[in-house]
Design an enzyme around this catalytic site. Sequence first.
Site, PDB file in Angstrom:
ATOM      1  N   LYS A 180      -5.091  12.926 -14.871  1.00  0.00           N
ATOM      2  CA  LYS A 180      -4.265  11.991 -14.747  1.00  0.00           C
ATOM      3  C   LYS A 180      -3.771  11.202 -15.848  1.00  0.00           C
ATOM      4  O   LYS A 180      -4.469  10.404 -16.355  1.00  0.00           O
ATOM      5  CB  LYS A 180      -4.934  10.914 -13.733  1.00  0.00           C
ATOM      6  CG  LYS A 180      -3.776  10.148 -12.684  1.00  0.00           C
ATOM      7  CD  LYS A 180      -3.101   9.376 -13.445  1.00  0.00           C
ATOM      8  CE  LYS A 180      -3.479   7.938 -13.903  1.00  0.00           C
ATOM      9  NZ  LYS A 180      -2.543   7.143 -15.097  1.00  0.00           N
ATOM     10  N   GLU A 255     -14.753   6.607 -23.282  1.00  0.00           N
ATOM     11  CA  GLU A 255     -14.242   6.179 -24.550  1.00  0.00           C
ATOM     12  C   GLU A 255     -13.514   4.940 -24.488  1.00  0.00           C
ATOM     13  O   GLU A 255     -12.217   5.144 -23.888  1.00  0.00           O
ATOM     14  CB  GLU A 255     -13.538   7.337 -25.134  1.00  0.00           C
ATOM     15  CG  GLU A 255     -14.223   8.610 -25.092  1.00  0.00           C
ATOM     16  CD  GLU A 255     -15.220   8.904 -26.168  1.00  0.00           C
ATOM     17  OE1 GLU A 255     -15.483   7.677 -27.048  1.00  0.00           O
ATOM     18  OE2 GLU A 255     -15.650  10.055 -26.502  1.00  0.00           O
ATOM     19  N   CYS A 288      -7.723   3.118 -31.166  1.00  0.00           N
ATOM     20  CA  CYS A 288      -8.866   2.406 -30.791  1.00  0.00           C
ATOM     21  C   CYS A 288      -9.777   2.234 -31.677  1.00  0.00           C
ATOM     22  O   CYS A 288     -10.501   1.189 -31.985  1.00  0.00           O
ATOM     23  CB  CYS A 288      -9.520   3.219 -29.598  1.00  0.00           C
ATOM     24  SG  CYS A 288     -10.036   5.060 -30.209  1.00  0.00           S
TER      25      CYS A 288
HETATM   26  P1  NAD Z   1      -6.185   1.498 -19.509  1.00  0.00           P
HETATM   27  O1  NAD Z   1      -7.556   1.417 -19.107  1.00  0.00           O
HETATM   28  O2  NAD Z   1      -4.848   0.602 -19.107  1.00  0.00           O
HETATM   29  O3  NAD Z   1      -5.337   2.725 -18.775  1.00  0.00           O
HETATM   30  C1  NAD Z   1      -6.002   4.211 -19.240  1.00  0.00           C
HETATM   31  C2  NAD Z   1      -5.924   5.154 -17.968  1.00  0.00           C
HETATM   32  O4  NAD Z   1      -6.641   4.540 -17.064  1.00  0.00           O
HETATM   33  C3  NAD Z   1      -4.400   5.249 -17.681  1.00  0.00           C
HETATM   34  O5  NAD Z   1      -4.342   6.643 -17.435  1.00  0.00           O
HETATM   35  C4  NAD Z   1      -4.429   4.274 -16.361  1.00  0.00           C
HETATM   36  O6  NAD Z   1      -3.397   4.789 -15.431  1.00  0.00           O
HETATM   37  C5  NAD Z   1      -5.740   4.667 -15.750  1.00  0.00           C
HETATM   38  N1  NAD Z   1      -6.277   3.410 -14.920  1.00  0.00           N
HETATM   39  C6  NAD Z   1      -5.997   2.017 -14.949  1.00  0.00           C
HETATM   40  N2  NAD Z   1      -6.580   1.637 -13.758  1.00  0.00           N
HETATM   41  C7  NAD Z   1      -7.238   2.378 -13.240  1.00  0.00           C
HETATM   42  C8  NAD Z   1      -8.045   2.491 -12.197  1.00  0.00           C
HETATM   43  N3  NAD Z   1      -7.995   1.319 -11.295  1.00  0.00           N
HETATM   44  N4  NAD Z   1      -8.665   3.408 -11.625  1.00  0.00           N
HETATM   45  C9  NAD Z   1      -8.480   4.597 -12.442  1.00  0.00           C
HETATM   46  N5  NAD Z   1      -7.705   4.811 -13.364  1.00  0.00           N
HETATM   47  C10 NAD Z   1      -6.865   3.620 -13.893  1.00  0.00           C
HETATM   48  O7  NAD Z   1      -5.950   1.632 -21.209  1.00  0.00           O
HETATM   49  P2  NAD Z   1      -4.608   1.816 -22.001  1.00  0.00           P
HETATM   50  O8  NAD Z   1      -3.824   0.799 -22.041  1.00  0.00           O
HETATM   51  O9  NAD Z   1      -3.832   2.867 -21.245  1.00  0.00           O
HETATM   52  O10 NAD Z   1      -5.158   2.308 -23.421  1.00  0.00           O
HETATM   53  C11 NAD Z   1      -5.386   1.428 -24.068  1.00  0.00           C
HETATM   54  C12 NAD Z   1      -7.039   1.296 -24.327  1.00  0.00           C
HETATM   55  O11 NAD Z   1      -7.794   2.638 -24.581  1.00  0.00           O
HETATM   56  C13 NAD Z   1      -7.524   0.584 -25.445  1.00  0.00           C
HETATM   57  O12 NAD Z   1      -8.749  -0.187 -24.843  1.00  0.00           O
HETATM   58  C14 NAD Z   1      -8.049   1.435 -26.503  1.00  0.00           C
HETATM   59  O13 NAD Z   1      -9.130   0.956 -27.358  1.00  0.00           O
HETATM   60  C15 NAD Z   1      -8.639   2.541 -25.366  1.00  0.00           C
HETATM   61  N6  NAD Z   1      -8.647   3.648 -26.231  1.00  0.00           N
HETATM   62  C16 NAD Z   1      -9.918   4.453 -26.614  1.00  0.00           C
HETATM   63  C17 NAD Z   1     -10.083   5.471 -27.183  1.00  0.00           C
HETATM   64  C18 NAD Z   1     -11.430   5.988 -27.547  1.00  0.00           C
HETATM   65  O14 NAD Z   1     -11.775   6.983 -27.967  1.00  0.00           O
HETATM   66  N7  NAD Z   1     -12.444   4.996 -27.607  1.00  0.00           N
HETATM   67  C19 NAD Z   1      -8.950   6.212 -27.642  1.00  0.00           C
HETATM   68  C20 NAD Z   1      -7.903   5.734 -27.321  1.00  0.00           C
HETATM   69  C21 NAD Z   1      -7.635   4.458 -26.415  1.00  0.00           C
END
Ligand code: NAD
Length: 487
Positions: A180, A255, A288
């Site tokens: 997804k 992550e 991140c």
């Molecule tokens: P997000 O948590 O808003 O969304 C990530 C994913 O989760 C998306 O596909 C979203 O549709 C899905 N999602 C949202 N709500 C959900 C739910 N209730 N149930 C299941 N899935 C759901 O994050 P974002 O804004 O897309 O990404 C930014 C974040 O990701 C930042 O916090 C960043 O640090 C983190 N990130 C971490 C890494 C790492 O490797 N540690 C890498 C890249 C980004």
Amino acid sequence: MHTIDVAGVSIDTRHFVNGQRLTSPATYTNTSPIDGTFLGEIARGDADAVNAAVTAARAAFPAWSKLGPKKRGELLNKLADLVEANVETLGNIETLDNGALLRSHLRGVMPRVAMNIRFFADYAINDLHHDAFETRGHTNNITWDPSGVAALITPWNAPLMLATWKIGPALAAGDTVVLKPAEWTPLTASYFADLTKQAGIPDGVFNVVFGYGTEAGAALTAHTGVSRISFTGSVPTAKIIAHAAADNLTPVSFELGGKSPCIVMADADLDLAAEIAVEQYDNAGQVCLSGTRILVHESVADAFAEKFRDKVAALKQGDPRDPDTDIGPQVHQAHFDRIKGFVDRATADGQDILWGGGPNTELGGLYFQPTLVKNPAPGSEIVSAEIFGPVLCMQTFTTDNEVIAMANGTEFGLAAVVVSGDRDHAKRITDELVAGTIWVNCFFVRDLRAPFGGSKKSGIGRDGGTWSFDFYADVKNTVVSPNGWKD
Ligand code: NAD
């Protein structure tokens, strides 16, 4: 009309389930962050679409899991070849969709996508091994067995690269997959799905459901047919997913975010420190791992800030398709507004903004200036929360104990950077830092054999090498007695 023409290719906007396209009754609109251009209407997945994908993945699992690492490796290497042959197309699609630099996609990111697939396919064949050992004459034989359907949920900042960190090991381990992708950046996942078909990966082994996290994502993480949930994204979403996973006791790999320190010691090479500091604005700050809290020894703070300022002044902000551009737009209006909110509140609080501080008014749209907040008030929002934009803070310190406490003083523990000219001194600092990855006099050096993940709220588990297989596979120990044999 279920296709859109992007970057000279036709991209299907429907789900990819069981090797076929699945039409969705509902759609949502996808636009380009570069200039707001309408890109297309994308399938908006619901519980039915998720159920169809998980059912297909479960049906495909027995044959895929029995194929063994070698046969799977042949197909996965073919897939990696196809990614390599399509680097330019994939790079152009991704840039239009998430606004990250085309030059980075072409030089580094898309070749890395191919490498993610190839590395884990080959690792399963050649490296996934534990020597058998004896216990009172009994032999312990350790194997990594396929576990079932892996649900993969990914963010928008490096969409296909981060997805293939999961797809690679999951498929190589013999699991089948439902991906997804993030709602703002669905397009490369769709094109990649076509490549899996071309590579001869059997129907149902790899599936994609598009849509919102609260709909498709929630249905996927709550599904009882899923054996693993691997999620990259924010801490608040991880908490919601952890609750969903708890109901089925589904193992999770998380992550998550960071607010990493970038420490400049008094003995540091300040030119190198400035070079590393300016890299923290990469991908318009949507990284991140970014060292967003620059902690600099008071004795060198002014000299460092001057060198850093010169580097920032030389950055070119603009269209990410232009090879001279260093900083592109933020990914989406909602994210841009979120970043602006943090900076506006810091400004209203009277915090000292050394440069930037708002949108790039010449460019308009989603372009936010690289920004530096000097000596933010301790504990204030700007220095504690993950902003995920081109907004850094700079604080000074005088003693090692002080900088260690500052570096470790957030809820995160994803990464840390230390710039120092003295090996022993650097080691004394790194020994005390709580972080999954620490870079000394460098940034962003990543090897797929190495563990990657976050401490504290930055994650659960580690990716890379055997660590990835420990998650996606069922690790099994078969203890064989010396007794009872008829030979
Ligand atoms: P997000 O948590 O808003 O969304 C990530 C994913 O989760 C998306 O596909 C979203 O549709 C899905 N999602 C949202 N709500 C959900 C739910 N209730 N149930 C299941 N899935 C759901 O994050 P974002 O804004 O897309 O990404 C930014 C974040 O990701 C930042 O916090 C960043 O640090 C983190 N990130 C971490 C890494 C790492 O490797 N540690 C890498 C890249 C980004």
